[in-house]
Design an enzyme around this catalytic site. Structure first.
Site, short mmCIF file in Angstrom:
data_model
loop_
_atom_site.label_atom_id
_atom_site.label_comp_id
_atom_site.label_asym_id
_atom_site.label_seq_id
_atom_site.Cartn_x
_atom_site.Cartn_y
_atom_site.Cartn_z
N LEU A 198 27.09 70.68 -0.17
CA LEU A 198 27.47 70.70 -2.11
C LEU A 198 28.32 70.19 -2.53
O LEU A 198 28.28 70.21 -3.88
CB LEU A 198 27.40 72.17 -1.70
CG LEU A 198 25.28 72.61 -1.56
CD1 LEU A 198 24.83 72.68 -0.46
CD2 LEU A 198 25.30 74.28 -1.76
N THR A 235 28.78 76.77 -6.75
CA THR A 235 29.12 75.57 -5.99
C THR A 235 30.63 74.96 -6.39
O THR A 235 31.66 75.28 -5.74
CB THR A 235 28.30 74.69 -6.05
OG1 THR A 235 27.56 74.74 -5.25
CG2 THR A 235 29.28 73.38 -5.06
N GLU A 239 34.70 75.54 -5.14
CA GLU A 239 35.77 74.54 -4.26
C GLU A 239 36.35 74.40 -5.84
O GLU A 239 37.92 73.92 -5.23
CB GLU A 239 34.60 73.12 -5.17
CG GLU A 239 33.00 72.84 -4.17
CD GLU A 239 33.53 72.78 -2.68
OE1 GLU A 239 34.09 72.38 -2.12
OE2 GLU A 239 32.46 73.00 -1.82
N HIS A 242 39.40 76.14 -3.69
CA HIS A 242 39.38 75.70 -3.02
C HIS A 242 40.75 74.69 -3.59
O HIS A 242 42.62 74.41 -2.53
CB HIS A 242 39.23 74.25 -2.26
CG HIS A 242 38.63 75.31 -0.81
ND1 HIS A 242 38.34 75.73 -0.04
CD2 HIS A 242 37.28 75.12 -0.67
CE1 HIS A 242 37.42 76.18 0.53
NE2 HIS A 242 36.72 75.95 0.37
N HIS A 248 38.47 79.30 3.56
CA HIS A 248 37.56 79.53 3.43
C HIS A 248 37.41 81.31 3.79
O HIS A 248 39.04 81.76 4.79
CB HIS A 248 36.39 79.01 4.88
CG HIS A 248 35.78 77.80 4.04
ND1 HIS A 248 35.88 76.67 4.74
CD2 HIS A 248 35.24 77.95 2.75
CE1 HIS A 248 35.13 75.77 3.69
NE2 HIS A 248 35.16 76.51 3.13
N TRP A 250 36.81 83.22 6.48
CA TRP A 250 36.84 83.10 7.92
C TRP A 250 37.46 82.16 8.05
O TRP A 250 37.59 82.23 9.54
CB TRP A 250 34.90 83.78 8.54
CG TRP A 250 34.49 82.12 8.19
CD1 TRP A 250 34.61 80.69 9.83
CD2 TRP A 250 33.85 80.65 7.35
NE1 TRP A 250 34.41 79.43 9.13
CE2 TRP A 250 34.02 79.30 7.53
CE3 TRP A 250 33.72 81.06 6.02
CZ2 TRP A 250 33.78 78.60 6.65
CZ3 TRP A 250 33.42 79.98 5.16
CH2 TRP A 250 33.10 78.94 6.21
N VAL A 260 44.99 85.65 3.93
CA VAL A 260 44.79 86.73 2.67
C VAL A 260 45.16 88.19 3.20
O VAL A 260 43.72 88.11 3.68
CB VAL A 260 43.47 85.99 1.64
CG1 VAL A 260 43.60 87.58 0.26
CG2 VAL A 260 44.02 85.03 1.01
N GLN A 266 36.69 88.09 9.61
CA GLN A 266 34.75 88.06 10.54
C GLN A 266 35.38 86.77 11.17
O GLN A 266 35.73 86.68 11.03
CB GLN A 266 34.10 88.35 9.45
CG GLN A 266 34.85 87.10 8.11
CD GLN A 266 33.81 86.66 6.77
OE1 GLN A 266 34.42 87.52 5.64
NE2 GLN A 266 33.03 85.33 6.99
#
Length: 330
Positions: A198, A235, A239, A242, A248, A250, A260, A266
């Site tokens: 994406l 989306t 982005e 980032h 991300h 996880w 963080v 997770q």
């Protein structure tokens, strides 16, 4: 509490890259997230591309280490009241539209719509903010104090039917559009098709480089005419996260570290529209995960928050001493 360990992190960057589109093995997941009625799931290549870039460039690795050390100091100083936010930062945005069909030539109205989504999501005024569970109300970011202002739109017709993540869209010599002063502007490229990807973004260690910025496939840009279930402009929110130094949630690993402290660890990414609460077990500890965070992989309608810790990381890079301080001068 999650801690920053440079050695372990750099070893992970120098190891083989793992595709964001491949599910990780889970240590333990008590609930299986519900997948919405579509085969398409969010794909973001940002971390994979970053790992490859860091592996190939000692200069980028050095910049990465310096940025993370500065971020850690900024976070500690914030906790001690030694540093205050520099106030709201308005980031000028250039949208570079590469199109083969009229559908790919996203309209000015749709671009304005996407900028409005970014401003709402980063201000914490998004209409679905009320859906944040009470469990996470105490760590929600609220206003990240970052705003976005459209500075220019550059359009170019192309005969290309698909694009990859090799940054060809960012160079006129390879059929793309050269970035506008990437030290001073957030450049966003929209392209017609990237397969299961994406979008993707560069991280702050790439600040000012020719390829610095965000790429989004046009079906997932903005809202009007965008493809469900990624048709709410999230989306771009993901982005740009980032671009402002968020990983991300996880940590791109089984029970990984996103650096963080207030985002629960997770097992892996979540997709579709999970039901709250969703529990994971990492290191023998069961947690309710923050799948509604913008940095997870859920559908647009299922993501609606940043955490306070993520806010601090973003403020660190846009601060007057941060890696993206050049965005402040326009």
């Amino acid at each position: 509490m999650k801690k920053l360990l440079f050695g372990a992190l750099m070893l992970s960057f120098l190891s083989a890259c793992n595709s964001d589109n491949v599910s990780n093995q889970t240590e333990g997941s008590e609930n299986t997230p519900a997948i919405s009625g579509t085969a398409l799931q969010r794909g973001c290549a940002s971390e994979e591309i970053r790992q490859a870039a860091l592996k190939n460039s000692s200069e980028l690795r050095q910049k990465y280490s310096e940025i993370e050390a500065r971020t850690e100091r900024f976070e500690n100083d914030m906790k001690l009241g030694k540093v205050l936010s520099d106030g709201t930062v308005e980031i000028p945005v250039v949208v570079n539209v590469l199109y083969r069909t009229s559908a790919e030539n996203v309209s000015d109205a749709r671009i304005a719509e996407q900028i409005a989504v970014l401003n709402a999501d980063y201000a914490g005024t998004n209409t679905d903010v009320s859906k944040i569970p009470s469990e996470f109300q105490g760590v929600k970011a609220g206003d990240v104090k970052v705003r976005f202002r459209l500075a220019n739109v550059v359009r170019k017709s192309t005969t290309k039917t698909s694009w990859s993540t090799n940054d060809a869209m960012k160079k006129a010599s390879t059929g793309g559009i050269d970035a506008t002063s990437p030290s001073n502007y957030l450049n966003i490229w929209t392209v017609g098709n990237m397969g299961q990807i994406l979008g993707y973004a560069t991280f702050p260690e790439s600040s000012g480089l020719w390829n610095d910025g965000v790429v989004i496939a046009s079906p997932y840009f903005g809202k009007t005419g965008a493809s469900s279930p990624f048709n709410l402009g999230r989306t771009a929110t993901h982005e740009v996260g980032h671009y402002l130094n968020l990983r991300h949630i996880w940590g791109d690993a089984n029970c990984g570290n996103d650096l963080v402290a207030d985002t629960p660890t997770q097992t892996t990414s979540n997709a579709g529209k999970p039901s709250y609460p969703l529990y994971n077990t990492c290191s023998g500890v069961q947690r309710s995960v923050m799948f509604m965070n913008y940095m997870d992989y859920v559908d647009d309608a299922a993501m609606f928050m940043f955490s306070a810790g993520q806010k601090t990381r973003m403020q660190s890079v846009v601060a007057s001493s941060g890696a993206r301080s050049g965005l402040r001068i326009n």
